[in-house]
Design an enzyme around this catalytic site. Structure first.
Site, short mmCIF file in Angstrom:
data_model
loop_
_atom_site.label_atom_id
_atom_site.label_comp_id
_atom_site.label_asym_id
_atom_site.label_seq_id
_atom_site.Cartn_x
_atom_site.Cartn_y
_atom_site.Cartn_z
N LYS A 141 0.85 -1.19 0.00
CA LYS A 141 0.00 0.00 0.00
C LYS A 141 0.88 1.22 0.00
O LYS A 141 1.93 1.25 0.64
CB LYS A 141 -0.92 0.03 1.24
CG LYS A 141 -1.74 1.30 1.35
CD LYS A 141 -2.55 1.36 2.64
CE LYS A 141 -3.26 2.70 2.76
NZ LYS A 141 -4.07 2.82 3.98
N GLU A 191 -9.40 11.90 12.24
CA GLU A 191 -8.61 10.72 12.62
C GLU A 191 -7.70 10.99 13.81
O GLU A 191 -6.81 11.85 13.75
CB GLU A 191 -7.78 10.24 11.42
CG GLU A 191 -7.05 8.95 11.67
CD GLU A 191 -6.48 8.33 10.41
OE1 GLU A 191 -5.89 7.25 10.49
OE2 GLU A 191 -6.62 8.94 9.33
#
Length: 387
Positions: A141, A191
């Site tokens: 990723k 977040e």
């Protein structure tokens, strides 16, 4: 609840930094001491950033502060200078009092021009490059980002931006941080990297996103599709397992839900996992923990070092504070650090906005471009501009 330290109500507060969460907000006034030491190795007691912060706290104590506090931002690349400071004074307030700080929204200056770096074609080619790299390396990723630079006829009212961001996401981590070059970092992050209160910690990583839809049925369908998406679930697992592997050795107890839940903002749906734990060593500070965890696969990729090299190769700019950390830590070790996303840097008549997307082998370049544009929508809407 973290201990709330309040200054006298009649204190005339000159605006400095703001960080809001959990129904309260931290406001600072003046700068007692800047700290630009890079955060690399900041988890090590008595060295580097940790030593610089402890020394600054001690000087602040000698100047009369009972529990000095550190506030500011740390870059994505921890080898770069930090943007942290110990304020001359600070107070905690209930979040309802925010209007006293941000002021009433004013008109938006005329937008003279804007540009995207990279442009749509360049971003899609970067995604394709990353996907090819996945097939020939250990990278699974990589998070790729874009900058949208807006130039106005006059300086943007940052107070108006804050009010617009608060209206869109009242539960987010709202921040306004002065920068040494006369700019301001402003945004509302959904977040949480780490919160520490005594020996208890919370981390709430996000990975896997879908754009909100105006029609309620379509919006619900988008959320359900995100929950079923193998690509997004895989991307999320990479993040959670990485954070678990880092925190587990540090904790006497660590609770990690078996599956993510949905979190929403005005612009996006996210896959979210709330991790809670109890530290083996309660003396570890929130800043130390943040330096140990950062950067997570949610903002960098996996494996971290290889993904970071790929990002440096394909992104045509330095991220600076974007996808770094923003927050605070006091001299008792308590604190909160959020991921610096849904943000921009305001400097005179220019506003530079940032957004990123997690790329895995199953990613589609067109879909990833649409995702970063949707994420830019939070800041653009706060400016009164259509995405």
């Amino acid at each position: 609840m973290l201990e709330s330290l309040a200054l006298k109500q009649n204190l005339n507060f000159e605006f400095g930094a703001l960080f809001a969460s959990n129904g309260r907000e931290l406001l600072s006034s003046g700068i007692h001491e800047w700290i630009s030491v890079p955060a690399r190795g900041g988890q090590d007691r008595g060295q580097g950033l940790h030593a610089a912060v402890e020394a600054a706290f001690e000087r602040a104590r000698r100047a009369g502060q009972a529990n000095p506090i550190l506030v500011g931002a740390i870059p994505f690349d921890v080898r770069e200078p930090s943007c942290l400071y110990v304020p001359a004074a600070y107070e905690w307030r209930e979040q309802a009092a925010v209007a006293e700080v941000v002021g009433e929204p004013s008109g938006v200056p005329d937008l003279l021009d804007q540009r995207s770096l990279p442009d749509e074609d360049g971003f899609k080619k970067a995604v394709e490059h990353a996907i090819v790299n996945f097939r020939h390396s250990d990278v699974r990723k990589a998070v790729l980002s874009v900058i949208r630079e807006l130039r106005f006829a006059e300086s943007m009212d940052v107070g108006r931006l804050l009010a617009g961001l608060r209206a869109q996401n009242s539960q987010g981590y709202l921040f306004r941080i002065p920068l040494p070059d006369e700019g301001e970092l402003v945004g509302v992050s959904p977040e949480l990297l780490i919160r520490k209160e005594g020996g208890r910690i919370v981390s709430n990583p996000l990975a896997g996103s879908a754009k909100r839809q105006p029609d309620p049925r379509a919006d619900r369908a988008a959320a359900e599709q995100l929950e079923r998406s193998q690509k997004d679930q895989y991307e999320h697992r990479l993040v959670i397992e990485n954070i678990r592997s880092i925190l587990a050795p540090l904790c006497a107890r660590l609770d990690v839900p078996a599956a993510p839940s949905l979190m929403s903002t005005a612009a996006m749906w996210h896959l979210s996992t709330r991790i809670e734990g109890a530290l083996q060593d309660p003396a570890m500070t929130a800043l130390q923990l943040a330096c140990i965890i950062h950067p997570t696969p949610a903002v960098c990729g996996f494996p971290t070092e290889s993904a970071h090299k790929l990002i440096r190769y394909v992104e045509p700019f330095e991220r600076g504070l974007f996808t770094g950390l923003v927050g605070w830590c006091d001299a008792q070790g308590n604190g909160e650090w959020a991921i610096t996303i849904r943000c921009g840097i305001a400097r005179h008549d220019t506003l530079r906005l940032f957004a990123g997307a997690g790329i895995v082998e199953a990613s589609n370049p067109a879909s990833e471009w649409e995702e970063v544009q949707a994420k830019l929508g939070t800041m653009l809407s706060a400016c009164g501009l259509a995405a």
